[in-house]
Design a protein around this motif. Structure first.
Motif, PDB file in Angstrom:
ATOM      1  N   ILE A 280      -1.057   1.891   5.591  1.00 52.14           N
ATOM      2  CA  ILE A 280      -0.349   2.504   4.462  1.00 52.14           C
ATOM      3  C   ILE A 280       1.151   2.378   4.655  1.00 52.14           C
ATOM      4  O   ILE A 280       1.673   2.566   5.759  1.00 52.14           O
ATOM      5  N   GLY A 281       1.773   1.993   3.529  1.00 50.08           N
ATOM      6  CA  GLY A 281       3.219   1.788   3.588  1.00 50.08           C
ATOM      7  C   GLY A 281       3.567   0.335   3.817  1.00 50.08           C
ATOM      8  O   GLY A 281       4.703  -0.082   3.548  1.00 50.08           O
ATOM      9  N   GLN A 282       2.604  -0.455   4.319  1.00 48.92           N
ATOM     10  CA  GLN A 282       2.913  -1.860   4.588  1.00 48.92           C
ATOM     11  C   GLN A 282       2.649  -2.713   3.358  1.00 48.92           C
ATOM     12  O   GLN A 282       1.923  -2.331   2.460  1.00 48.92           O
ATOM     13  N   SER A 283       3.228  -3.922   3.375  1.00 46.50           N
ATOM     14  CA  SER A 283       2.892  -4.926   2.376  1.00 46.50           C
ATOM     15  C   SER A 283       1.992  -5.936   3.059  1.00 46.50           C
ATOM     16  O   SER A 283       2.373  -6.519   4.086  1.00 46.50           O
TER      17      SER A 283
ATOM     18  N   LYS B 155      -1.545  11.067  -0.674  1.00 43.96           N
ATOM     19  CA  LYS B 155      -0.584  12.004  -1.240  1.00 43.96           C
ATOM     20  C   LYS B 155      -0.198  13.062  -0.227  1.00 43.96           C
ATOM     21  O   LYS B 155       0.944  13.515  -0.180  1.00 43.96           O
ATOM     22  N   ALA B 156      -1.130  13.464   0.617  1.00 45.56           N
ATOM     23  CA  ALA B 156      -0.815  14.492   1.607  1.00 45.56           C
ATOM     24  C   ALA B 156       0.112  13.937   2.681  1.00 45.56           C
ATOM     25  O   ALA B 156       0.882  14.681   3.301  1.00 45.56           O
ATOM     26  N   GLY B 157       0.058  12.685   2.896  1.00 49.46           N
ATOM     27  CA  GLY B 157       0.978  12.066   3.836  1.00 49.46           C
ATOM     28  C   GLY B 157       0.612  12.243   5.281  1.00 49.46           C
ATOM     29  O   GLY B 157       1.437  11.990   6.151  1.00 49.46           O
ATOM     30  N   ASN B 158      -0.606  12.709   5.586  1.00 50.45           N
ATOM     31  CA  ASN B 158      -0.932  12.918   6.996  1.00 50.45           C
ATOM     32  C   ASN B 158      -1.890  11.869   7.545  1.00 50.45           C
ATOM     33  O   ASN B 158      -2.394  12.002   8.657  1.00 50.45           O
ATOM     34  N   ARG B 159      -2.169  10.815   6.761  1.00 48.76           N
ATOM     35  CA  ARG B 159      -3.024   9.699   7.190  1.00 48.76           C
ATOM     36  C   ARG B 159      -4.405  10.163   7.654  1.00 48.76           C
ATOM     37  O   ARG B 159      -5.031   9.546   8.488  1.00 48.76           O
ATOM     38  N   ASN B 160      -4.843  11.286   7.102  1.00 51.59           N
ATOM     39  CA  ASN B 160      -6.153  11.777   7.464  1.00 51.59           C
ATOM     40  C   ASN B 160      -7.196  11.111   6.567  1.00 51.59           C
ATOM     41  O   ASN B 160      -7.199  11.314   5.361  1.00 51.59           O
ATOM     42  N   PRO B 161      -8.082  10.279   7.129  1.00 51.40           N
ATOM     43  CA  PRO B 161      -9.041   9.529   6.293  1.00 51.40           C
ATOM     44  C   PRO B 161      -9.864  10.429   5.379  1.00 51.40           C
ATOM     45  O   PRO B 161     -10.193  10.037   4.264  1.00 51.40           O
ATOM     46  N   ASP B 162     -10.191  11.650   5.855  1.00 49.73           N
ATOM     47  CA  ASP B 162     -11.002  12.527   5.018  1.00 49.73           C
ATOM     48  C   ASP B 162     -10.296  12.877   3.715  1.00 49.73           C
ATOM     49  O   ASP B 162     -10.906  12.925   2.651  1.00 49.73           O
ATOM     50  N   GLU B 163      -8.995  13.112   3.823  1.00 52.79           N
ATOM     51  CA  GLU B 163      -8.267  13.435   2.592  1.00 52.79           C
ATOM     52  C   GLU B 163      -7.998  12.185   1.775  1.00 52.79           C
ATOM     53  O   GLU B 163      -7.972  12.220   0.546  1.00 52.79           O
ATOM     54  N   MET B 164      -7.796  11.059   2.481  1.00 48.22           N
ATOM     55  CA  MET B 164      -7.513   9.823   1.749  1.00 48.22           C
ATOM     56  C   MET B 164      -8.710   9.381   0.923  1.00 48.22           C
ATOM     57  O   MET B 164      -8.577   8.631  -0.031  1.00 48.22           O
ATOM     58  N   LYS B 165      -9.900   9.878   1.299  1.00 48.15           N
ATOM     59  CA  LYS B 165     -11.110   9.476   0.556  1.00 48.15           C
ATOM     60  C   LYS B 165     -11.065   9.960  -0.890  1.00 48.15           C
ATOM     61  O   LYS B 165     -11.835   9.491  -1.721  1.00 48.15           O
ATOM     62  N   LYS B 166     -10.155  10.896  -1.155  1.00 40.99           N
ATOM     63  CA  LYS B 166     -10.097  11.417  -2.525  1.00 40.99           C
ATOM     64  C   LYS B 166      -9.616  10.366  -3.503  1.00 40.99           C
ATOM     65  O   LYS B 166      -9.885  10.459  -4.696  1.00 40.99           O
ATOM     66  N   VAL B 167      -8.880   9.383  -3.015  1.00 47.49           N
ATOM     67  CA  VAL B 167      -8.460   8.293  -3.902  1.00 47.49           C
ATOM     68  C   VAL B 167      -9.660   7.366  -4.078  1.00 47.49           C
ATOM     69  O   VAL B 167     -10.155   6.792  -3.116  1.00 47.49           O
ATOM     70  N   THR B 168     -10.112   7.256  -5.344  1.00 51.55           N
ATOM     71  CA  THR B 168     -11.328   6.469  -5.579  1.00 51.55           C
ATOM     72  C   THR B 168     -10.974   5.003  -5.732  1.00 51.55           C
ATOM     73  O   THR B 168      -9.808   4.609  -5.716  1.00 51.55           O
ATOM     74  N   THR B 169     -12.029   4.179  -5.872  1.00 57.46           N
ATOM     75  CA  THR B 169     -11.794   2.751  -6.075  1.00 57.46           C
ATOM     76  C   THR B 169     -10.993   2.500  -7.348  1.00 57.46           C
ATOM     77  O   THR B 169     -10.286   1.511  -7.451  1.00 57.46           O
TER      78      THR B 169
ATOM     79  N   LEU C 197       0.851  -1.181   0.000  1.00 57.00           N
ATOM     80  CA  LEU C 197       0.000   0.000   0.000  1.00 57.00           C
ATOM     81  C   LEU C 197       0.887   1.231   0.000  1.00 57.00           C
ATOM     82  O   LEU C 197       1.278   1.742   1.042  1.00 57.00           O
ATOM     83  N   GLU C 198       1.201   1.683  -1.229  1.00 52.63           N
ATOM     84  CA  GLU C 198       2.142   2.788  -1.385  1.00 52.63           C
ATOM     85  C   GLU C 198       1.526   4.088  -0.873  1.00 52.63           C
ATOM     86  O   GLU C 198       0.436   4.477  -1.312  1.00 52.63           O
ATOM     87  N   ALA C 199       2.225   4.762   0.021  1.00 48.89           N
ATOM     88  CA  ALA C 199       1.742   6.040   0.530  1.00 48.89           C
ATOM     89  C   ALA C 199       1.663   7.068  -0.603  1.00 48.89           C
ATOM     90  O   ALA C 199       0.764   7.913  -0.642  1.00 48.89           O
ATOM     91  N   SER C 200       2.582   6.970  -1.541  1.00 50.41           N
ATOM     92  CA  SER C 200       2.622   7.967  -2.615  1.00 50.41           C
ATOM     93  C   SER C 200       1.364   7.915  -3.471  1.00 50.41           C
ATOM     94  O   SER C 200       0.990   8.895  -4.088  1.00 50.41           O
ATOM     95  N   VAL C 201       0.699   6.743  -3.501  1.00 44.96           N
ATOM     96  CA  VAL C 201      -0.518   6.630  -4.304  1.00 44.96           C
ATOM     97  C   VAL C 201      -1.755   6.912  -3.453  1.00 44.96           C
ATOM     98  O   VAL C 201      -2.666   7.623  -3.864  1.00 44.96           O
TER      99      VAL C 201
ATOM    100  N   GLY D 178      -8.402   4.136  -8.349  1.00 44.79           N
ATOM    101  CA  GLY D 178      -6.996   4.177  -7.960  1.00 44.79           C
ATOM    102  C   GLY D 178      -6.571   2.877  -7.304  1.00 44.79           C
ATOM    103  O   GLY D 178      -5.518   2.302  -7.637  1.00 44.79           O
ATOM    104  N   TYR D 179      -7.422   2.382  -6.396  1.00 41.24           N
ATOM    105  CA  TYR D 179      -7.101   1.119  -5.727  1.00 41.24           C
ATOM    106  C   TYR D 179      -7.089  -0.036  -6.727  1.00 41.24           C
ATOM    107  O   TYR D 179      -6.277  -0.952  -6.647  1.00 41.24           O
ATOM    108  N   GLY D 180      -8.019   0.028  -7.696  1.00 42.73           N
ATOM    109  CA  GLY D 180      -8.078  -1.022  -8.709  1.00 42.73           C
ATOM    110  C   GLY D 180      -6.777  -1.114  -9.476  1.00 42.73           C
ATOM    111  O   GLY D 180      -6.253  -2.206  -9.715  1.00 42.73           O
ATOM    112  N   LYS D 181      -6.257   0.068  -9.849  1.00 44.63           N
ATOM    113  CA  LYS D 181      -5.009   0.074 -10.598  1.00 44.63           C
ATOM    114  C   LYS D 181      -3.886  -0.546  -9.759  1.00 44.63           C
ATOM    115  O   LYS D 181      -3.100  -1.377 -10.241  1.00 44.63           O
TER     116      LYS D 181
END
Lengths: 264, 486, 453
Positions: free
Chosen positions: C153-156, C86-100, C79-83, C102-105
């Protein structure tokens, strides 16, 4: 009157049914203990005794009606004309055709009077045609002294008759299969005195053709209709002999006590 | 103030009333309860009951009546000009309701305040955009007059809510104070409470009647609507059933009735012999061990929901009958068929027939059996010639009850019989029933006020009359039969 | 001795003279044969009933047990943090911007990398076709997992993603190479790849708790469909039924059994109750639609409406059971209470009702069990609607759309994908388990509180 009976008694001697060492258990209840009886042909035999004494139980042994009660167990030997009726090869259905039964409460089938009487001959195949069946029905109803009252309404339901008529219908129904023995389990206990008198008269007439066994709790009735009487008490056959003898000169103190009304 | 909050308030008032009534009664006799007519708790209960129950009933009645009254007053606002061709007053009213609900949502989510909303009303296009943003999609553009009606709707509803809260609270407080004032040592509180409870018990037992009235009212009312739109003669006499979306449907009941009766007939053909013979065997022949296993096992069949039977028909019996009977015999190619539904419904009815027959056979007095055995009849002769004829009226009643259940059964036929309305004799052909069509007409997307939907109520009324008739007949027969042997 | 009686003269003209009791004549033999035939006929009816029960249960169990197991692709994914953040603050509200998407890719890349690493030959399958082995729901599941626990995030991780229903069906034997060749959604090449992945440990079939907890899923994602909303909806309805029908039923029974005078009105009520018990359930559905939804304006698909209509249907059952158990309380107990000066109400509420309670509860549980399995009236009040959102907590949740167990079964049977048929049978198993435990509880109650007098 007793003297008259004594003279009559001389003609009937052959034993129709002989019972030896009969025991009946209902589950754990030992209802009948070691009964020995010879029932004579063409005789009315009365079983008397207080209620629960085993007289009805013994009666039901004679045509194996106890087979229909799952918990009942009968041991000992009962022979009819020398044949063991509890032989495993004996078909109770055939036995009951020879040993008819009339019950305490009149129990006509919910069918017409005609069909009630014709039921037995039909299932046993006694008639070769409609005419013969009509004949059987008529003679049976006549034997039961009911013919004159119902001959115009043979197709009316049997349940519509009065109590005494119903019981005579049940007798006609039992007579129709031409049994050799007729068992009657307190046949008058549900009837009024007039109907009782009619049925008693009938029993006396039936004696000419059948050997009749009647269970009754009325000593007067036993004295009126029977030639031989058996007294049962607590599952034992206490005394058995000529009716006149039992009522006038009992040998067992228990019989005397019952007849004089001290137990019962 | 909404209904939930009001309920909470009422509950609180009730608890307070109980404590207050009890305390007042005790204080009047200086704590010596022997001076009171009734136990102190009863004084508390009178206050609580009079505070809560009348107010609660008022609340319930208000909640039921208010929408009806508001609807009537708003319907009067709609002019004939507002009703587009092909539309109806009901359709327009549905739009009004949806607009009003959308407005409510806009305000509730804080997207608009009341003033902004009022400003939007004269601009229907803008309003429509805002509404669709809030999730209320409307097909046609909003007429200004309709928007006004929606506003009026909201206003009346809000007024109603306010009035309701006010009057409910007024009733509650009046009841509270009045009954508190009545508390006195000589006051027969227990008798009052018991009379009150008695009335509540009577009310509870009247719910059965209300339910029946409700059923009859809703069926008759909507059926009457239907017969205004569609001639009753065609409904009862036409031999075709083909609803069409654009109107001009043929809605004859006969194909559905035929399917219903055909399926029920097959079901009874399966259930009656099997159920009856099983009952006879279990009550007259079976050993206690077999009876102890088989009787509950067969009754398990009765506890299984009909949806399970439906799935069984759909997935197992249907394909089986198709592959082993219909196709080899060249009788059809459909897995849902009259036969499928009939056989499965028959299995469902086996325990019903057998337990009813069991009761009835056992009601035949033993003396009749004895009479027959005493004549030398075999057991089967006794059963066939004495017991069965004696039990016949009761058994006929049981079969009628089973038939009524078969006619009203829904899930098995929905999943097993098919949807094609046809008059055919081939039992391996898919046919449809009254209940299937009730479901499909009422779960479809057609407009509620159209004959295609309303026909379901006429079908329901037919079904209700049929089953009620069968049941009353059956109950009558069985009761008469019971009396015969009592 | 067998022939002793044969010589005896027959005593009447009609008598079937002198037959031995032991050797049955031809007619008796025929009658006994008829007796045996009749008895066999009866026995076969009993057996037929039992066989029907066994076949019914076996067919449901056979079709449905597999629904509780599901094929998963065990996907090793970093789970690449860069993907994903992107903000890097582990805030779920901002992480919601990555849609399914992105995860699919991300998952597609991870899948192809995993296959390459294990040296599995993908033939000429395009990456999109390889990705099609996974459920369309899988990216959303991964996204939900990450949003629920940003520390991932960041883990395999080895993420168990649903395999598509075709792959699942292949391992359960529902889909074959032949049927795949004719299927637009899956090809034999993809199935061969799935076989290879299974051999390499990338695919396994294991227990699927999601079948009980997840909400329904759309037509294209049968593997992700679960019973969560349906079970909750059914539970809400049972709650409504219990809360309404028990007090009303007991109150009505007390009045009818203990207090009511014998008059026309009570007769009418009695007849009514007997008839209501026999009104087809679909008619109650019509009542609910007309009265509760159209007139009272209650929302469609809501557990409150379902609960109300099921209450009306259950009331007759409860009233009949309650009256029976009130009747079973001996009159001597009433006399004793009245004799010490208790009022009628006190007698009923202090003495009779507590004694009758076990019977009442048993009847109530059985009534609830019947209500739980009822589906026809619920179809009419819109409970067939596709509901993916769990209803809120009560009491507000009573007004939210929900489904119900038996109705969920029905709606799954109406869908084209055969994977839903398996799930429908699985749902039936769940329903039957609930019914069985309710009945067991009722039997237990009855045993425990066998009458005490």
């Amino acid at each position: 009157m007793n003297d008259m009976r004594l003279t009559e008694r001389a003609v009937t001697q052959t034993a129709k049914i002989t019972a030896r060492g009969v025991q009946v258990h209902y589950g754990t209840n030992h209802a009948l203990k070691d009964v020995d009886v010879d029932i004579l042909d063409k005789t009315v035999t009365a079983f008397i005794g207080p209620s629960g004494c085993g007289k009805s139980t013994f009666l039901r042994c004679l045509n194996r009606m106890n087979d229909t009660v799952a918990s009942a167990r009968v041991t000992g030997k009962i022979e009819m004309d020398g044949q063991d009726i509890y032989d495993p090869r004996v078909d109770p259905v055939q036995l009951r055709a020879k040993v008819g039964m009339v019950f305490q409460k009149p129990n006509p089938f919910p069918k017409s009077i005609y069909d009630n009487v014709a039921y037995g001959p039909k299932i046993h195949g006694l008639a070769r045609g409609k005419a013969e069946l009509d004949q059987i029905v008529e003679t049976s109803l006549k034997k039961a002294a009911l013919w004159n009252e119902v001959k115009d309404r043979l197709s009316a339901p049997g349940t519509g008759l009065s109590g005494g008529q119903q019981q005579r219908l049940c007798i006609a129904r039992a007579v129709a299969t031409s049994p050799e023995v007729l068992l009657m389990d307190e046949p008058c206990s549900a009837l009024d005195p007039i109907a009782t008198a009619q049925v008693e008269e009938l029993i006396d007439e039936l004696r000419a053709q059948f050997s009749v066994v009647i269970v009754t709790h009325s000593m007067q009735q036993a004295a009126r209709v029977s030639q031989r009487t058996a007294f049962f008490h607590l599952g034992h056959l206490v005394e058995y002999g000529e009716t006149g003898h039992i009522f006038t000169n009992p040998t067992d103190p228990r019989t005397e006590a019952y007849i004089t009304g001290r137990i019962g | 103030m909404n209904a939930g909050l009001l309920l909470l308030l009422l509950a609180g008032l009730g608890a307070l009333g109980f404590l207050a009534g009890r305390a007042r009664a005790l204080s009047l006799v200086r704590g010596d309860a022997r001076g009171l007519h009734s136990l102190p708790g009863y004084y508390g209960q009178t206050v609580a009951l009079f505070a809560v129950v009348p107010a609660f009933l008022l609340l319930l009645g208000w909640l039921l009546l208010q929408p009806v009254l508001v609807e009537r007053s708003i319907t009067a606002m709609i002019l004939p000009a507002d009703i587009a061709s092909g539309s109806s007053r009901e359709l327009v009213m549905a739009d009004v309701r949806r607009i009003a609900e959308g407005m409510e949502r806009l305000v509730a989510t804080g997207a608009l305040n009341e003033g902004e909303l009022a400003a939007l009303v004269p601009q229907p296009d803008l309003l429509k955009d805002r509404l669709s943003a809030a999730g209320v999609a409307l097909a046609a553009p909003i007429q200004p007059h309709i928007a006004e009606a929606a506003t009026a709707w909201r206003a009346e509803m809000a007024l109603g809510q306010g009035l309701m809260a006010l009057s409910v609270l007024a009733v509650a407080v009046t009841g509270f104070l009045w009954s508190l004032w009545r508390v006195a040592p000589g006051f027969r509180a227990r008798n009052v409470v018991e009379r009150f409870i008695r009335w509540m018990l009577i009310a509870a037992s009247s719910i059965a009647i209300l339910t029946t009235i409700g059923i009859i009212f809703s069926l008759v009312f909507e059926s009457w609507h239907f017969f205004q739109l569609y001639p009753a003669r065609d409904f009862f006499l036409s031999l075709t059933w083909s609803p069409k979306f654009g109107g001009g449907s043929d809605l004859g009941i006969w194909p559905l009735l035929w399917g219903t009766l055909y399926v029920s007939f097959i079901a009874l053909l399966v259930a009656v012999p099997v159920g009856l013979m099983a009952a006879i065997y279990l009550s007259e022949y079976a050993t206690p061990a077999l009876r102890a296993v088989a009787k509950p096992a067969i009754e398990v069949l009765a506890g299984i929901p009909s949806i399970v039977y439906g799935l069984f028909a759909l997935m197992t019996v249907g394909p089986f009958l198709r592959d082993w009977f219909a196709r080899p015999m060249g009788l059809g190619d459909s897995s849902s068929s009259v036969m499928t539904a009939g056989v499965v419904m028959g299995i469902m009815l086996i325990p019903y027939v057998s337990s009813l027959s069991d009761d009835i056979i056992n009601a035949v007095p033993q003396s009749l059996r004895d009479g027959s055995y005493g004549l030398g009849a075999t057991q089967s002769e006794t059963i066939r010639q004495v017991v069965f004829p004696a039990a016949l009226p009761g058994i006929v009643g049981a079969i009628l009850m089973a038939a009524s259940r078969a006619i009203g059964e829904t899930m098995i036929v929905v999943l097993g019989a098919g949807a094609a309305a046809r008059l055919d004799l081939n039992p391996f052909e898919a046919m449809t029933t009254v209940t299937v069509k009730i479901v499909s007409q009422l779960t479809g997307d057609t407009e509620f006020a159209s004959p295609e939907t309303l026909v379901a109520f006429a079908l329901g009324l037919t079904l209700f009359v049929f089953t009620l008739g069968l049941n009353i007949l059956a109950l009558g027969i069985v009761r008469k039969y019971r009396e015969q042997y009592e | 001795m067998t022939d002793l009686s044969a010589a005896a003269p027959s005593s009447s003209p009609h008598h079937r003279g002198g037959a031995s009791l032991i050797a049955p004549d031809a007619r008796t033999q025929a009658r006994n044969a008829a007796e045996r035939r009749f008895r066999r006929f009866g026995l076969s009816a009993v057996l037929l009933g039992l066989v029907a029960l066994v076949v019914l249960l076996a067919s449901v169990l056979g079709n449905g047990v597999s629904a509780f197991r599901q094929t998963y692709v065990i996907l090793p994914v970093t789970l690449e943090a860069s993907v994903l953040d992107k903000a890097g603050n582990r805030n779920p509200d901002e992480m919601k911007k990555v849609t399914t998407l992105g995860y699919g890719k991300l998952m597609q890349e991870a899948l192809i990398a995993a296959l390459a690493e294990r040296g599995i030959d993908t033939g000429d399958l395009k990456p999109k076709e390889i990705m099609a082995l996974l459920s369309k729901e899988a990216p959303a599941d991964l996204r939900d997992a990450v949003l629920a626990d940003p520390s991932l995030i960041g883990q395999s991780i080895a993420f168990p993603a649903f395999a598509t229903s075709r792959v699942d069906g292949y391992f359960k034997g529902r889909v074959t190479m032949d049927s795949a060749a004719r299927d637009a959604n899956i090809s034999p090449a993809q199935l061969q790849l799935a076989d290879a992945m299974r051999a390499a440990g990338l695919i396994e079939t294991r227990l699927n708790p999601g079948f009980l907890t997840r909400p329904d899923a759309s037509e294209l994602r049968p593997e992700a469909a679960g019973l969560g909303v349906a079970i909750l909806g059914s539970a809400y309805m049972m709650l409504v039924v219990l809360v309404l029908s028990l007090p009303i039923g007991v109150a009505a029974s007390i009045y009818l059994e203990e207090l009511a005078p014998k008059n026309r009105w009570t007769d009418l009520i009695e007849i009514n109750i007997a008839n209501l018990a026999a009104v087809p359930s679909i008619v109650f559905g019509i009542l609910a639609l007309a009265l509760f939804i159209n007139i009272a304006g209650l929302p469609q698909s809501a557990p409150i409406v379902g609960g109300l209509v099921l209450t009306l249907m259950t009331l007759p059952t409860i009233i009949i059971a309650t009256r029976a158990s009130l009747k079973a309380v001996p009159p001597s107990i009433r006399d004793a209470a009245l004799g010490v000066g208790a009022s009628r109400m006190q007698t009923i509420f202090h003495h009779v009702l507590p004694l009758a309670m076990p019977g009442i509860l048993t009847g109530t549980i059985l009534g609830l069990a019947r209500a739980l399995g009822e589906s026809a009236p619920l179809l009419l009040i819109g409970m067939v609607a596709f509901v993916r959102d769990f209803p809120a907590a009560p009491p507000a949740g009573f007004f939210d759309p929900a489904s119900a167990l038996p109705v969920q079964v029905y709606s799954w049977t109406q869908r084209a994908d055969p994977a839903f048929a398996e799930r429908a049978s699985g749902a039936i198993i769940v329903l039957l388990v609930f019914l069985l435990s309710m009945n067991a509880l009722a039997i237990l109650l009855r045993r425990r509180f066998e009458r005490r007098w």
